[in-house]
Design a protein around this motif. Sequence first.
Motif, PDB file in Angstrom:
ATOM      1  N   GLY A   1       0.800  -1.218   0.000  1.00 50.23           N
ATOM      2  CA  GLY A   1       0.000   0.000   0.000  1.00 50.23           C
ATOM      3  C   GLY A   1       0.829   1.261   0.000  1.00 50.23           C
ATOM      4  O   GLY A   1       1.971   1.274   0.455  1.00 50.23           O
ATOM      5  N   ALA A   2       0.241   2.302  -0.542  1.00 54.90           N
ATOM      6  CA  ALA A   2       0.910   3.600  -0.561  1.00 54.90           C
ATOM      7  C   ALA A   2      -0.101   4.690  -0.260  1.00 54.90           C
ATOM      8  O   ALA A   2      -1.227   4.674  -0.755  1.00 54.90           O
ATOM      9  N   ALA A   3       0.303   5.613   0.582  1.00 57.77           N
ATOM     10  CA  ALA A   3      -0.510   6.795   0.900  1.00 57.77           C
ATOM     11  C   ALA A   3       0.441   7.843   1.426  1.00 57.77           C
ATOM     12  O   ALA A   3       1.512   7.528   1.960  1.00 57.77           O
TER      13      ALA A   3
ATOM     14  N   LEU B   1      -3.102   5.145  -2.691  1.00 61.59           N
ATOM     15  CA  LEU B   1      -3.899   6.328  -2.385  1.00 61.59           C
ATOM     16  C   LEU B   1      -3.043   7.595  -2.398  1.00 61.59           C
ATOM     17  O   LEU B   1      -3.388   8.599  -1.782  1.00 61.59           O
ATOM     18  N   THR B   2      -1.937   7.555  -3.102  1.00 59.08           N
ATOM     19  CA  THR B   2      -1.016   8.681  -3.085  1.00 59.08           C
ATOM     20  C   THR B   2      -1.539   9.854  -3.911  1.00 59.08           C
ATOM     21  O   THR B   2      -2.356   9.694  -4.815  1.00 59.08           O
ATOM     22  N   ASN B   3      -1.042  11.031  -3.559  1.00 57.56           N
ATOM     23  CA  ASN B   3      -1.297  12.210  -4.373  1.00 57.56           C
ATOM     24  C   ASN B   3       0.035  12.822  -4.781  1.00 57.56           C
ATOM     25  O   ASN B   3       1.102  12.297  -4.464  1.00 57.56           O
TER      26      ASN B   3
ATOM     27  N   ALA C   1       0.507  14.533   3.529  1.00 52.84           N
ATOM     28  CA  ALA C   1      -0.885  14.885   3.775  1.00 52.84           C
ATOM     29  C   ALA C   1      -1.068  16.396   3.814  1.00 52.84           C
ATOM     30  O   ALA C   1      -0.186  17.141   4.253  1.00 52.84           O
ATOM     31  N   ASN C   2      -2.226  16.858   3.361  1.00 53.01           N
ATOM     32  CA  ASN C   2      -2.495  18.290   3.247  1.00 53.01           C
ATOM     33  C   ASN C   2      -2.333  19.043   4.559  1.00 53.01           C
ATOM     34  O   ASN C   2      -1.983  20.217   4.576  1.00 53.01           O
TER      35      ASN C   2
ATOM     36  N   SER D   1       4.331   2.442   1.985  1.00 56.46           N
ATOM     37  CA  SER D   1       5.269   3.501   1.636  1.00 56.46           C
ATOM     38  C   SER D   1       4.497   4.762   1.271  1.00 56.46           C
ATOM     39  O   SER D   1       3.276   4.730   1.090  1.00 56.46           O
ATOM     40  N   ALA D   2       5.220   5.864   1.173  1.00 51.19           N
ATOM     41  CA  ALA D   2       4.596   7.121   0.770  1.00 51.19           C
ATOM     42  C   ALA D   2       4.403   7.175  -0.734  1.00 51.19           C
ATOM     43  O   ALA D   2       3.556   7.897  -1.244  1.00 51.19           O
TER      44      ALA D   2
END
Length: 269
Positions: free
Chosen positions: A6-8, A238-240, A245-246, A191-192
Amino acid sequence: MDDVAGAAETGSGKTLAFGLPILQRLLEEREKTDTLLAENGEADEKIASSGLLRALIITPTRELALQVTDHLKVVAKGTNIRVVPIVGGMSTEKQERLLKTRPEVVVGTPGRLWELMSGGEIHLVELHSLSFFVLDEADRMIENGHFHELRSIIDMLPVTAGSIEGHSQSTDNCVTVSSFQRKKRQTFVFSATIALSADFRKKLKRGSLKSQPNDAINSIEALSERAGMRANAAIVDLTNVSIVANKLEESCIERKDKRVSSTFFLKKE
């Protein structure tokens, strides 16, 4: 109980993504044990054994390990599930005393973990009971290419069902376990950022990602495969664009007296 890659973005709450399944399973097993004891006066030995290491969570830095530990302790409050940090910068003797309490969950950094494991610390080398293996911020653990301790720890893990199907793995440093034990370990690699090929699952099934014994682990795919991730792993991205994170602001302090820098995150008001 699929494995998960997973990534976020940093600060998005990935700790609970692996922390809650760990705590839920341990609590369900306790409930099952209590039920069996009430009905039969005895419990299944697979789930009744206390003082076994059930979850090993590895992070790239001491700060992150302590943060993960604190979060899990808050969630586990009132359950008697023990969560212990094993990191550098703390007394080895004190951490050995903490391990003598035989905590179910250990959160640590590769260097200190391997120092104790290679020294024969009994609680850390009894990996036959491990149900969860977590690599948090895995991208940071491979970017410098010098985490040989991490590779050594991974190579001590008992063989998983997935690795048996795909290829053989030496068990010289592992505990040989039953099929039940092999199948039950769940692997999380978070991971990011994440960069997996379209045929990642096929590579896992074939075992074609496995590094040579002396090679560095230089990709998320190779790290996931070496950790025993199975071919049916769930992939969640789920990365941007920002990867942070904002509500967080990333800062870095360079220290001239050392060859390392410290990165920390501030919560925006």
